[in-house]
Each structure stands twice: as structure tokens, then as C-alpha cells.
Design an enzyme around this catalytic site. Structure first.
Site, PDB file in Angstrom:
ATOM      1  N   HIS A 419      86.792   5.687   5.605  1.00  0.00           N
ATOM      2  CA  HIS A 419      85.435   5.458   6.092  1.00  0.00           C
ATOM      3  C   HIS A 419      85.134   3.977   6.273  1.00  0.00           C
ATOM      4  O   HIS A 419      84.589   3.551   7.300  1.00  0.00           O
ATOM      5  CB  HIS A 419      84.427   6.085   5.122  1.00  0.00           C
ATOM      6  CG  HIS A 419      83.007   5.766   5.467  1.00  0.00           C
ATOM      7  ND1 HIS A 419      82.316   4.714   4.886  1.00  0.00           N
ATOM      8  CD2 HIS A 419      82.157   6.331   6.357  1.00  0.00           C
ATOM      9  CE1 HIS A 419      81.111   4.672   5.407  1.00  0.00           C
ATOM     10  NE2 HIS A 419      80.979   5.643   6.284  1.00  0.00           N
ATOM     11  N   CYS A 750     113.752 -21.382  23.582  1.00  0.00           N
ATOM     12  CA  CYS A 750     112.886 -20.742  22.592  1.00  0.00           C
ATOM     13  C   CYS A 750     112.523 -21.711  21.474  1.00  0.00           C
ATOM     14  O   CYS A 750     112.091 -21.290  20.408  1.00  0.00           O
ATOM     15  CB  CYS A 750     113.558 -19.499  22.010  1.00  0.00           C
ATOM     16  SG  CYS A 750     115.133 -19.823  21.199  1.00  0.00           S
TER      17      CYS A 750
END
Length: 798
Positions: A419, A750
């Protein structure tokens, strides 16, 4: 039976008649049974039945609600209690009660004493695309006997006016008296003897659409929905599941040491579980895949009916008596409906030396600060001020009027679909669930910072830690011709990063996964008996126990980490660099000191390709290969390409490629490409020879700069000399680009430099590099820089 409708006669268009929940149950029962989806049968009391009950009380209800705005919690509670008493005591038309009893008798046919049923509220305004009404009205489980069914129905009608439901309607502008309540009465699934939970057809935090997230615990599903228990979690990749792959990306075991079961009186009660059950997954792989396939079918059906993509929030239950899986609720997911992934805010927390007070599961990606306010029960809500951080063991649906005013929410218990998590997402409030000890560790009234910006793990820090919030709108960005990829280390951030406008992953580092998910030295996992420290040996044995063989633990963890990244970017390329720890770094892993040499200069020692074929690490490298094969073949993520780091000679490369083939990773098979890092001068000088062994090059500018300039990049004394923009380094990079292209091979970069220096990115474009891989925080700026550099190149400018 004018106020009764059986599930056979209900569809999704009947929301005004039977409410969102029941309309959906009827739709599923009527339309998807042929696809093998099981829905417990039942009937509904229509909204007209509710209006027949409360019709004479409408004016009194309206009077009690007049002036209630949700901010005065006490006034809201008084009005809600009075209205519920009115509705529960209201007389029923004789034909309504008779119809309910008759329908229950039909449902119970052949069952002595009547069948056990679930009595479930279904409001006519719930489960809408922009408002879920999750948990607003009541449900009663295990109800048996006609008298008890009628009593439960009275209570359900009254629950339309729970405090939380009144506040929710006020917040969203719904007219209280225009909303009616239907009730679904359906056969009870004996999940108290099995398991139950929730699943989403997207990642509920990031909105990433290509996974099904399943959360599961033993017993009734209320413990998962309410957040009273930490459930197991499973991520399943939809695109490859659709092609028959065993596409479970990741499994996590929750701390579910109890379950909610039905007592002799039919009421839910807590039952403690044996330790071995708590430590085991509550679903098998076959059941996970069955649920995921059902979720995909439901999503596809609703998307067709609505004429637009409709991600779904689904509740399911496993009957421990017959062993079958059932769908007990399905509604449109409301947080990410219509969401445009490229638009949003990116939060970044400033660096802090302080360790977090507590950590847990992050809900969302935001950051919030405020005074911690411990809420142990409803009485504590009166001291809560707007902008406070709500800290509780778990949240209660009645607390929603307060939750929407919170800067953040922190709970001891709960998973990503509880919830607190659902409401926090809908409200846009950062939330950390499942911390286990927030209420006993965080001091009431102290300023805290709650960060969900680092991926899966959320953290609570003492004090107010500075952070930035950057709006992002990548929808109008020009896309350059150069392939622009990302450097990604953390699987926990992959789903969010995968929705950025990148062409794939140029560098996925295994080291992060090895440190955070595996934690143990691979050789120590294989050879526990060789770990000298008894305490360390016991910890290693605890990690690998329960697996069919010791190496399976390492394989599972590595495969899951890589798979999360590969799935996030699928079908775009994800280049995974196999492990590149140095010996001193490997020694820092659990049990590592017994398997690593002591080296004077680990940076230039036992690392990369040489390590893979050496007898000291060969068995561990086999585990890496098994993990990559599982990702590519079992999970179907063939977008994974592999890269070999620190390969000193072509001969060394051939040995590694041959060893990989022996472990089932054959270059060219199923599209497998194997790249080599270009980070040693020999990689440039012998580029033509390396091109015969590998499918491409990826320049590691950090190590290449170190070895070209002779600078130890770990040394602060010579740090001023380290510069990727040095003419010698640029010459080497230009040379390898030229040689790679001459050999018909692609070449990318990279390293860090393109992220740090725009002029370096411009240089790469001028030299004709095929791809540039940037750090995520540099992507949007990098796209602009690269696009401008391409325009300048087209104009012939230097």
C-alpha cells in the site's frame, strides 16, 4: 434477482453497473477463460442495489459531508464513523436480501454448510486509468453461510465511507453521492494454504514496460498488499518470454517468516513459518512463468479493448488445495498510464561521507527532506505537519490524507507493491520500504533526507543533504549519426537508464555486480574448504548452501545482474566487459585473500585476459562464461556482446576466445560478437592482428592514457600529468580508429574522457569513431555536443 449479476454476464463496459473491480472480474472470466486464465466464479450485487439501500439516507449523508475537506483529520473521522453507522443500519429491500441468499445458495450447490467466499467491495469510480482507489473499501475473506454473507455485504456498503475513501474522493474531485458501491461475492481461493501476491505488467518504479514484476508470499495476499510482510520478488522479461525463453531475470527472497491464514472462525490470523520455508521462494519457476504469461495476456486484452497500451496491476492467488493459480483482480496501473519516458526529473544527491541511518527498497526516483515524524498509530497523525517525513512500521489506507502532505515516507516492512509503495507512486512522494528498523533507529523530530535516486536501494540520511533536481525532456533532441551509448554499472538503475535516448550500452561492468550481488570471490565459492579464516569460511558456505553445486550461486547472481541491464536496453546492443578486477581488488571480496597473489603493481599484473586462462582463475572464469551463456541462451537476451579487457597480445586473445568456445560461447554463434578493450599500446600497434581475433575494439581511455604517458592513474603526485587530451594519446586513438576501419572492424570508446571533455568528443567525431559511450549524467549534453561536432565536420570545419 434484479440486483444480481453473475460473472458470465458482466464485462468491462459495466463499470456503472457493478464497479471497476467486479466489471474486470467478469471481463476476465468471460473473455480469457479460453486462454487458460482461471478466475474464481461468483456474482455481484449491482450499484442499483446499493442505491436502494442508502436512498433514504442520502440527505443525511450529504449533510454530514458538508464542509469536510480532508485536512481536519478529526472532523473527517467523526463524519465517516457517523455515515458508516447509518449505511450499515439501513434497512434492505426484501427482494435484495432474498436475491443475495438465493445466489449464494446456487454458488454453494453441493457444499455442506455453504461455500467459503470472498466478499469484495467494488466502487463505480474505481480502477480508472488515472485513479486506482486502491484499498479504499473493505474486503472480507473466508465468509461462510448466508447470514454471514449478508452481514459482510452490509459492512462493504458502509465502507464506501471509510475515512480514506472520503479523502481520496475529495482529492480527486469525485462527488461522494455520485459514486455507488457494488459487491462481488466469489468462491474463496485457499491461498492461506498456498501463496498470493501482486503483479504489474511494467516496472512500477521506473515505468519500464517490458517486464512483469511479481511479488509473492505464503498465505493470504493481504499481507503483500498491505505491506505487513516483505515478499519474494520476480522480474520476468516479456519480449523473450513471448518467444518461449525462460525469461526470469531476477529472483529475490523476502523475509516472510509468517503468513496470514484463515482460522477456525474464518477470520484471518497470523501463523509463524519454519525457517526453511521463510528462506525458500514461495513460487517455483514454472509458476512464475505461468503468472507472467497470464499477466501479458490480460495486458494485451485490455490494451485492445481500450485502444491504447494499458499496463495492468493484478492480484493473484495460488490455491493450496488444488495447486492452481487464479487471478482475483486486474485493474489499469495508474501511475505510468500515458507516461512519456523521456520527460521527467532526474534527482542527484550530493556526495556525503555519512553512512545512511537505514536502507530499504526505493520506490520512485525522487529525493525528499524534512523532519522525521514517527507514526505508530492513528493518534500520532495529529502531530504530523506538511513537509514532514512519515516513518512507520507500515502505512494504513486510512492515513492517505496525511501521506499526501509528506515530503517522504519510510516503513519498516513492505515490498514494491504494498500500500505505501502504490500510494507513494501515485502521489509522487519518495518512499523507502522494508527498512526493518526505521521506527527504532530514526529519531522523532530529527531532520532527515530520503533518497530513492540511486536505483533499487533507497537510503535515509541524518540531516539535510543537498541534492539537485534537473528537468529532462529528450523528446526534441537531435540524434547524431554517431552511435551514442551508455556506460552502466548498476543493474538497479538499468530500467530508468534504458528509457533514455541512447543506442545501447557500450560498457557494462561486471565488477559492480561481483561486488554488490555476488560478494564472494568466485574461487572461494568453488573451494570453501581452502578459505583459512573459519568465520569467513562459514559466511561463504552460508551463501552457497542450498544450491545444487557451489558455483551455481555465482552464476545466478552474475546472470541476474547482467540480464537486468540487457533487458533494459533490449534489443539494443549491450557490451558486457568480463571481470577486470586487479588482484588487490579481488582480495577484498569475501574469501579472496586465500586465492590472490600479493603484487607490487596490481595495475600491470594479474588481470584481464591473462587471468582468464591461468590455472589460478580458470575455474572462476568458467562461471562467468556459464552466466553469460544463461543470459544469452536461456533468457534469450542475444543483444549481449562480450568484451575482453587488458588483452596484451593477439595470442592471449586467441586462447581466451578458444576457452570461451569450450564453455559454449562461440564467436558468431547466435550472433555472438566478442570485442577487445583497446587500452594497451600493443592493442594499437598490432590492431590489424587483434582484428583477426575480435569483432571490434572499445577504447579504454583511462588505461591507454596511463600506459602511453607512463602515469600511474592511482597516484595523486603525478595526477596533473594524466590527461586524455595529450597529443600522444590522441595520436594513438586516431591510429587505432584508422587501422580498425581498414580491417573492417568497428571501434568505439567507453572511457571517461568523452563525458568530461566536450573537445575530446569533438575530436572523436572528426576521426570517424563509430560509437561513443557516455556516463548517464553526461548523455543529454553529450548528444548535443556530438550532433554539433558532426555538423561542423559536414561543413569542413576543424
Amino acid at each position: 434477482m434484479t440486483h444480481i449479476r453473475w460473472f458470465d454476464d458482466i464485462g468491462i463496459d459495466d463499470v456503472p453497473l457493478v464497479g471497476g473491480k467486479t466489471a474486470s472480474l467478469g471481463e476476465l472470466y468471460r473473455e480469457l477463460r479460453a486462454a487458460g486464465i482461471r478466475v474464481p466464479y461468483g456474482f455481484a450485487i449491482t450499484a442499483a442495489g446499493y442505491r436502494a439501500v442508502v436512498g433514504d439516507a442520502q440527505e443525511r449523508i450529504a449533510t454530514l459531508l458538508r464542509g469536510i475537506d480532508g485536512r481536519d483529520v478529526a472532523a473527517l473521522a467523526r463524519a465517516g464513523a457517523s455515515i458508516r453507522a447509518i449505511v450499515e443500519a439501513a434497512p434492505w429491500p426484501a427482494d435484495l436480501e432474498r436475491s443475495v441468499r438465493d445466489a449464494y445458495s446456487v454458488l454453494s450447490e453441493g457444499t455442506a454448510g455453504g461455500v467459503a467466499v470472498a466478499v469484495r467491495s467494488s466502487a463505480t469510480a474505481e480502477d480508472l486509468p488515472d485513479a486506482s482507489f486502491a484499498g479504499q473499501q473493505e474486503t472480507y475473506l473466508g465468509v461462510r453461510g448466508a447470514d454471514e454473507v449478508v452481514l459482510a455485504c452490509r459492512r462493504c456498503f458502509a465502507s464506501l465511507f471509510t475515512d480514506r475513501a472520503i479523502a481520496y474522493r475529495i482529492d480527486r474531485g469525485f462527488d461522494h453521492l455520485a459514486v455507488a458501491l457494488s459487491i462481488a461475492i466469489q468462491r474463496m481461493v485457499r491461498s492461506d494454504l498456498g501463496a498470493a501476491g501482486v503483479m504489474f505488467t511494467l516496472d512500477p518504479d521506473s515505468g519500464f514496460p517490458n517486464v512483469v514484476l511479481i511479488e509473492s508470499a505464503y498465505g493470504l495476499g493481504e499481507s503483500v498488499v498491505s505491506g505487513t510482510i516483505d515478499p519474494d520478488a520476480f522480474w520476468v522479461f516479456k519480449p523473450t518470454l513471448a518467444r518461449g525463453a525462460a525469461a526470469i531475470l531476477k529472483r529475490t527472497v523476502g523475509a516472510k517468516d509468517w503468513k496470514q491464514a484463515l482460522g477456525a472462525d474464518g477470520r484471518p490470523q497470523r501463523v509463524e513459518l519454519p525457517a526453511e520455508d521463510a528462506a525458500a521462494l514461495s513460487l517455483g519457476d514454472a509458476e512464475v512463468l505461468e503468472l507472467a504469461r497470464a499477466a501479458m495476456a490480460i495486458e494485451a486484452h485490455y490494451s485492445r479493448r481500450r485502444g491504447e497500451p494499458t499496463p495492468m496491476d493484478i492480484e493473484w492467488a495460488k490455491d493450496g488445495a488444488d495447486g492452481h493459480l487464479y487471478i482475483v483482480q486486474a485493474r489499469p496501473e495508474t501511475v505510468h498510464h500515458g507516461h512519456v519516458a523521456a520527460v521527467g526529473d532526474i534527482f542527484d544527491l550530493a556526495e556525503t561521507a555519512e553512512a545512511p541511518i537505514v536502507t530499504g527498497r526505493a520506490v520512485g526516483q525522487a529525493i525528499g527532506t524534512g523532519c522525521a515524524r514517527l507514526v505508530r498509530d492513528r493518534a500520532d497523525l495529529v502531530k504530523f505537519q506538511p513537509g514532514d517525513v512519515l516513518v512507520a512500521a507500515m502505512t494504513d489506507p486510512d492515513w492517505e490524507p496525511v501521506m499526501k502532505r509528506a515530503a517522504a515516507i519510510v516503513t519498516d516492512r513492505g515490498g514494491r507493491t504494498c500500500h505505501a509503495a502504490i500510494v507513494s507512486r501515485e502521489l509522487g512522494v519518495p518512499c523507502v520500504v522494508g527498512t526493518e528498523r526505521a521506527t527504532t533507529t530514526i529519531v522523532d523530530g530529527e531532520p532527515v533526507t530520503v533518497s530513492c535516486a540511486a536505483g533499487e536501494i533507497g537510503a535515509v540520511y541524518r540531516g539535510t543533504v543537498p541534492f539537485t533536481r534537473r528537468p529532462v525532456d529528450a523528446t526534441g533532441l537531435a540524434r547524431p549519426k554517431t552511435t551514442v551509448m551508455l556506460n552502466v554499472a548498476s543493474p538497479e538503475q538499468a530500467f530508468r537508464l534504458g528509457m533514455l535516448p541512447a543506442d545501447g550500452v557500450g560498457l557494462a561492468r561486471i565488477e559492480f555486480i561481483m561486488t554488490n550481488a555476488v560478494g564472494v570471490h568466485p574461487m572461494a565459492a568453488l573451494h570453501c574448504e581452502r578459505v583459512s579464516d573459519p568465520d569467513v569460511r562459514a559466511r561463504v558456505e552460508a551463501l552457497v548452501s542450498g544450491y545444487p553445486e557451489r558455483g551455481a550461486y555465482v552464476v545466478d547472481r552474475l546472470a541476474e545482474g547482467v540480464a537486468m541491464i540487457a533487458a533494459a536496453f533490449y534489443p539494443r546492443d549491450v557490451i558486457v566487459r568480463l571481470s577486470d578486477f586487479k588482484s588487490n581488488e579481488y582480495a577484498g571480496l569475501l574469501g579472496g585473500r586465500d586465492f590472490e597473489p600479493t603484487e607490487a603493481n596490481p595495475m600491470l599484473g594479474f588481470r584481464g585476459a591473462y587471468r582468464y586462462t591461468h590455472e589460478r582463475y580458470r575455474d572462476a572464469f568458467a562461471l562467468e562464461c556459464r552466466a553469460m551463456r544463461r543470459v544469452r541462451e536461456d533468457m534469450g537476451l542475444t543483444n549481449v556482446k562480450l568484451m575482453i579487457p587488458f588483452c596484451r597480445t593477439p595470442e592471449e586473445g586467441r586462447r581466451v576466445v578458444a576457452l570461451m568456445a569450450a564453455h559454449g560461447l562461440r564467436r558468431g554463434e547466435h550472433g555472438l560478437e566478442i570485442y577487445v578493450m583497446c587500452e594497451i599500446p600493443s592493442n594499437v600497434i598490432l590492431a590489424a592482428e587483434f582484428a583477426e581475433v575480435f569483432d571490434g575494439f572499445s577504447i579504454g581511455s583511462n588505461d591507454l592514457t596511463q600506459l602511453v604517458l607512463g602515469v600511474d592513474r592511482d597516484s595523486e603526485l603525478v595526477a596533473p600529468v594524466f590527461d586524455e587530451r595529450n597529443a600522444a594519446v590522441l595520436s594513438m586513438i586516431a591510429d587505432v580508429i584508422r587501422k580498425a576501419h581498414a580491417a573492417g572492424r568497428r571501434v568505439g570508446i567507453c572511457g571517461q574522457a568523452p563525458s568530461d571533455y566536450p573537445e575530446f568528443a569533438r575530436f572523436l567525431v572528426r576521426e570517424g569513431i563509430d560509437s561513443i559511450s557516455l556516463n548517464p549524467d553526461a548523455l543529454l549534453h553529450g548528444l548535443e555536443v556530438i550532433a554539433r561536432a558532426e555538423s561542423a565536420k559536414d561543413r569542413g570545419e576543424s
